[in-house]
Write a protein that holds these residues in place. Structure first.
Motif, PDB file in Angstrom:
ATOM      1  N   ASP A  85       0.687  -1.150   0.048  1.00 32.17           N
ATOM      2  CA  ASP A  85       0.057  -0.244   0.059  1.00 32.17           C
ATOM      3  C   ASP A  85       0.912   1.377   0.107  1.00 32.17           C
ATOM      4  N   SER A  86       2.035   1.305   0.674  1.00 34.29           N
ATOM      5  CA  SER A  86       2.874   2.439   0.787  1.00 34.29           C
ATOM      6  C   SER A  86       3.947   2.628  -0.291  1.00 34.29           C
ATOM      7  N   HIS A  87       4.517   1.412  -0.862  1.00 31.54           N
ATOM      8  CA  HIS A  87       5.583   1.463  -1.611  1.00 31.54           C
ATOM      9  C   HIS A  87       5.368   0.852  -2.998  1.00 31.54           C
ATOM     10  N   GLY A  88       4.132   0.603  -3.024  1.00 31.35           N
ATOM     11  CA  GLY A  88       3.633  -0.050  -4.267  1.00 31.35           C
ATOM     12  C   GLY A  88       3.459  -1.340  -4.465  1.00 31.35           C
ATOM     13  N   ARG A  89       2.371  -1.863  -5.328  1.00 27.88           N
ATOM     14  CA  ARG A  89       1.923  -3.460  -5.184  1.00 27.88           C
ATOM     15  C   ARG A  89       3.142  -4.303  -5.595  1.00 27.88           C
ATOM     16  N   LYS A  90       3.984  -3.988  -6.630  1.00 25.56           N
ATOM     17  CA  LYS A  90       4.988  -4.454  -7.179  1.00 25.56           C
ATOM     18  C   LYS A  90       5.859  -5.036  -6.049  1.00 25.56           C
ATOM     19  N   ALA A  91       6.406  -4.002  -5.134  1.00 29.27           N
ATOM     20  CA  ALA A  91       7.393  -4.156  -3.840  1.00 29.27           C
ATOM     21  C   ALA A  91       6.702  -5.299  -3.064  1.00 29.27           C
ATOM     22  N   GLY A  92       5.521  -5.073  -2.647  1.00 28.45           N
ATOM     23  CA  GLY A  92       4.943  -6.082  -1.906  1.00 28.45           C
ATOM     24  C   GLY A  92       5.152  -7.591  -2.295  1.00 28.45           C
ATOM     25  N   MET A  93       4.645  -7.793  -3.652  1.00 27.34           N
ATOM     26  CA  MET A  93       4.664  -9.049  -4.332  1.00 27.34           C
ATOM     27  C   MET A  93       5.992  -9.652  -4.263  1.00 27.34           C
ATOM     28  N   ALA A  94       6.938  -8.504  -4.664  1.00 24.50           N
ATOM     29  CA  ALA A  94       8.472  -9.174  -4.369  1.00 24.50           C
ATOM     30  C   ALA A  94       8.998  -9.867  -3.180  1.00 24.50           C
ATOM     31  N   VAL A  95       8.303  -9.106  -2.203  1.00 23.55           N
ATOM     32  CA  VAL A  95       8.923  -9.657  -0.753  1.00 23.55           C
ATOM     33  C   VAL A  95       8.288 -10.934  -0.637  1.00 23.55           C
ATOM     34  N   SER A  96       6.757 -11.091  -1.066  1.00 22.63           N
ATOM     35  CA  SER A  96       6.307 -12.459  -0.693  1.00 22.63           C
ATOM     36  C   SER A  96       6.711 -13.672  -1.570  1.00 22.63           C
ATOM     37  N   LEU A  97       7.130 -13.255  -3.111  1.00 21.92           N
ATOM     38  CA  LEU A  97       7.783 -14.343  -3.920  1.00 21.92           C
ATOM     39  C   LEU A  97       9.039 -14.755  -3.075  1.00 21.92           C
ATOM     40  N   THR A  98       9.892 -13.832  -2.679  1.00 18.93           N
ATOM     41  CA  THR A  98      11.275 -14.137  -2.246  1.00 18.93           C
ATOM     42  C   THR A  98      11.321 -14.773  -0.890  1.00 18.93           C
ATOM     43  N   LEU A  99      10.298 -14.690   0.006  1.00 15.84           N
ATOM     44  CA  LEU A  99      10.093 -15.469   1.260  1.00 15.84           C
ATOM     45  C   LEU A  99       9.704 -16.984   0.972  1.00 15.84           C
ATOM     46  N   MET A 100       8.660 -16.884  -0.086  1.00 16.62           N
ATOM     47  CA  MET A 100       8.225 -18.106  -0.397  1.00 16.62           C
ATOM     48  C   MET A 100       9.302 -19.259  -1.126  1.00 16.62           C
ATOM     49  N   THR A 101       9.926 -18.603  -1.954  1.00 16.26           N
ATOM     50  CA  THR A 101      11.283 -19.282  -2.496  1.00 16.26           C
ATOM     51  C   THR A 101      12.152 -19.798  -1.520  1.00 16.26           C
ATOM     52  N   LEU A 102      12.500 -18.988  -0.711  1.00 16.77           N
ATOM     53  CA  LEU A 102      13.424 -19.630   0.579  1.00 16.77           C
ATOM     54  C   LEU A 102      12.841 -20.507   1.319  1.00 16.77           C
ATOM     55  N   GLY A 103      11.719 -20.421   1.653  1.00 12.17           N
ATOM     56  CA  GLY A 103      10.915 -21.444   2.555  1.00 12.17           C
ATOM     57  C   GLY A 103      10.789 -22.860   1.968  1.00 12.17           C
ATOM     58  N   THR A 104      10.659 -22.684   0.379  1.00 12.75           N
ATOM     59  CA  THR A 104      10.443 -24.023  -0.383  1.00 12.75           C
ATOM     60  C   THR A 104      11.683 -24.556  -0.608  1.00 12.75           C
ATOM     61  N   TRP A 105      12.727 -24.070  -0.725  1.00  8.49           N
ATOM     62  CA  TRP A 105      14.060 -24.570  -1.040  1.00  8.49           C
ATOM     63  C   TRP A 105      14.483 -25.181   0.521  1.00  8.49           C
ATOM     64  N   LEU A 106      14.049 -24.577   1.380  1.00  9.76           N
ATOM     65  CA  LEU A 106      14.582 -25.057   2.714  1.00  9.76           C
ATOM     66  C   LEU A 106      13.899 -26.592   2.916  1.00  9.76           C
ATOM     67  N   ILE A 107      12.598 -26.490   2.484  1.00 13.06           N
ATOM     68  CA  ILE A 107      11.817 -27.961   2.557  1.00 13.06           C
ATOM     69  C   ILE A 107      12.531 -28.941   1.812  1.00 13.06           C
ATOM     70  N   ALA A 108      12.779 -28.518   0.543  1.00  9.20           N
ATOM     71  CA  ALA A 108      13.501 -29.584  -0.543  1.00  9.20           C
ATOM     72  C   ALA A 108      14.751 -30.237  -0.010  1.00  9.20           C
ATOM     73  N   CYS A 109      15.622 -29.596   0.477  1.00  6.20           N
ATOM     74  CA  CYS A 109      16.803 -29.817   0.938  1.00  6.20           C
ATOM     75  C   CYS A 109      16.883 -30.165   2.470  1.00  6.20           C
ATOM     76  N   LEU A 110      15.946 -30.120   3.142  1.00  4.09           N
ATOM     77  CA  LEU A 110      15.861 -30.454   4.357  1.00  4.09           C
ATOM     78  C   LEU A 110      16.128 -32.020   4.731  1.00  4.09           C
ATOM     79  N   PRO A 111      17.140 -32.455   5.812  1.00  6.79           N
ATOM     80  CA  PRO A 111      17.526 -33.989   6.189  1.00  6.79           C
ATOM     81  C   PRO A 111      16.301 -34.321   6.938  1.00  6.79           C
ATOM     82  N   THR A 112      16.156 -35.405   6.998  1.00  5.82           N
ATOM     83  CA  THR A 112      14.852 -36.070   7.680  1.00  5.82           C
ATOM     84  C   THR A 112      15.285 -36.422   9.180  1.00  5.82           C
ATOM     85  N   TYR A 113      14.132 -36.828   9.881  1.00  6.01           N
ATOM     86  CA  TYR A 113      14.467 -37.157  11.063  1.00  6.01           C
ATOM     87  C   TYR A 113      15.144 -38.144  11.565  1.00  6.01           C
TER      88      TYR A 113
END
Length: 436
Positions: A85-113
């Protein structure tokens, strides 16, 4: 084209509108895919990261972790919604994409129990929390960008593409999971095959980020610094009613699409391939039907009319649908019944989101919608697979999903009736060309 945010004309060509739709559909679809692909692998993840002598307990812990991702949605809604709302719609969507990418790669590479012990479970929860933060901030900026790109009379259709992208994400997640399940041996799937859907999701993230960088910018919305308390004080009724309105849609998609594979396998003892095929077809139906319903909703004077009709119809159909599923219909008939119900019950995203956003001033739209969905999905949707599974285990009644859906839809109808609907701005209904 009339822009309600500024009162000025924003001239976007058909090609620019298509770029906005493609960038948001792919980006939002990526976020939805990565957040929900977990649910299709819940049984395997439960065994690998939450081992227990009781398979039902492992599944419940896995589903609880799935739900834990929703806990961070309200925070993501406030933080990322304010950025949008304050810095533009594209700025907000860039943050969400970056966080989701990091979280997804963490799951993909995570060692099991088995490799690192309890730390594996802790890290899995942290990855889900990161994904939840991203998802909570994605909905508002994406929907606001779509709505502010077209005239009043085309808003439901344009915004419906965000909901359609969730259907595409569910289709892709179920298809990838079903393919790996069918093509790999159980040993290979348990060893490394379960990671494939997450790796593929992680690879899509940079593509979505690139497309959004190149999409036309929607004008920034002037406004002061967001205070969450002030947001609730100044917009109490649309926020409370909006949160309650999410009950039917969030419970609908999480029970009938994302939880359905586990329900069909564990409760109704159907083949895993058939159950995931159901999720594939349901996602495809959402992708096709949602824009059609958005276009139809634009023809009505009220945003509520078509929604009310379909919510009543879906509430009436819930019990017969699950009665047929639990009374021995064949696999092909089950596919038809489930996808038909999904087409009826999970198709209102365009009119629903537009109705909510029109109740807020332009500089609060992204945060307002994000908060509504962030809290609403936590309360009603995110933990619904867990609660449905628990209730079935406690009562032994396989009809629990039907009663859960009926209760959620009834609550939504009450809230929809009370939601404050805004009249269009003068001249807004006659502005500009339709979206290409």
């Amino acid at each position: 084209m009339h822009n309600n945010a500024t009162g000025k004309l924003t001239n976007l060509s058909g090609a620019e509108l298509r770029r906005i739709v493609v960038a948001i559909v792919i980006g939002n679809g990526f976020v939805a895919y990565d957040f929900t692909v977990y649910s299709f692998s819940a049984v395997l993840i439960g065994n690998l990261f939450f081992p227990s002598g009781n398979p039902a307990s492992s599944l419940l812990l896995s589903l609880a972790t799935f739900g834990a991702g929703f806990v961070m949605r309200p925070l993501g809604a406030i933080v990322i919604g304010h950025i949008a709302d304050s810095h533009g719609r594209k700025a907000g969507m860039a943050v969400s994409l970056t966080l989701m990418t990091l979280g997804t790669w963490l799951i993909a590479c995570l060692p099991t129990y088995a490799s690192i012990g309890p730390a594996a479970a802790v890290l899995m929860v942290l990855a889900r929390l990161m994904q939840g933060l991203a998802t909570g901030g994605e909905i508002g900026p994406a929907a606001a960008s779509l709505m502010e790109s077209v005239a009043y009379r085309h808003r439901c259709f344009m915004v419906s593409w965000r909901g359609a992208s969730q259907g595409a994400a569910a289709f892709a997640a179920a298809l990838v999971t079903a393919s790996t399940t069918a093509l790999l041996s159980p040993a290979a799937l348990q060893s490394w095959g379960w990671r494939i859907p997450f790796v593929l999701g992680g690879l899509i993230g940079p593509v979505g980020w690139y497309l959004r960088r190149r999409m036309p910018a929607v004008p920034r919305q002037p406004g002061g610094r967001l205070n969450p308390g002030r947001l609730f004080v100044e917009h109490t009724r649309p926020l409370v009613c909006g949160i309650l309105m999410t009950a039917a849609t969030s419970v609908g998609i999480y029970v009938t699409v994302f939880y359905m594979p586990s329900y069909l396998v564990r409760t109704l003892h159907r083949p895993p391939a058939i159950s995931l095929l159901t999720a594939c077809l349901s996602g495809l139906v959402i992708f096709v039907v949602t824009p059609l319903m958005g276009r139809a909703a634009d023809r009505f004077a009220s945003r509520k009319t078509l929604q009310s009709l379909f919510f009543v119809a879906s509430m009436a159909a819930a019990w017969p649908v699950f009665w047929m599923l639990t009374h021995g219909v064949g696999d092909l008939a089950a596919l038809v019944i489930i996808t038909a119900y999904v087409a009826l019950a999970v198709n209102n995203d365009g009119a629903n989101s537009v109705l909510m956003m029109e109740a807020f001033p332009p500089h609060r739209r992204a945060a307002g919608l994000s908060v509504i969905y962030g809290i609403g999905v936590v309360v009603f949707g995110g933990f619904s697979p867990f609660f449905v599974t628990w209730l079935i285990n406690v009562t032994g009644n396989p009809m629990i999903p039907a009663w859960y859906l009926m209760a959620a839809t009834g609550l939504t109808l009450v809230a929809l009736n009370r939601f404050p609907e805004q009249a269009p701005a003068e001249g807004a209904a006659y502005a500009s060309q339709p979206p290409a």
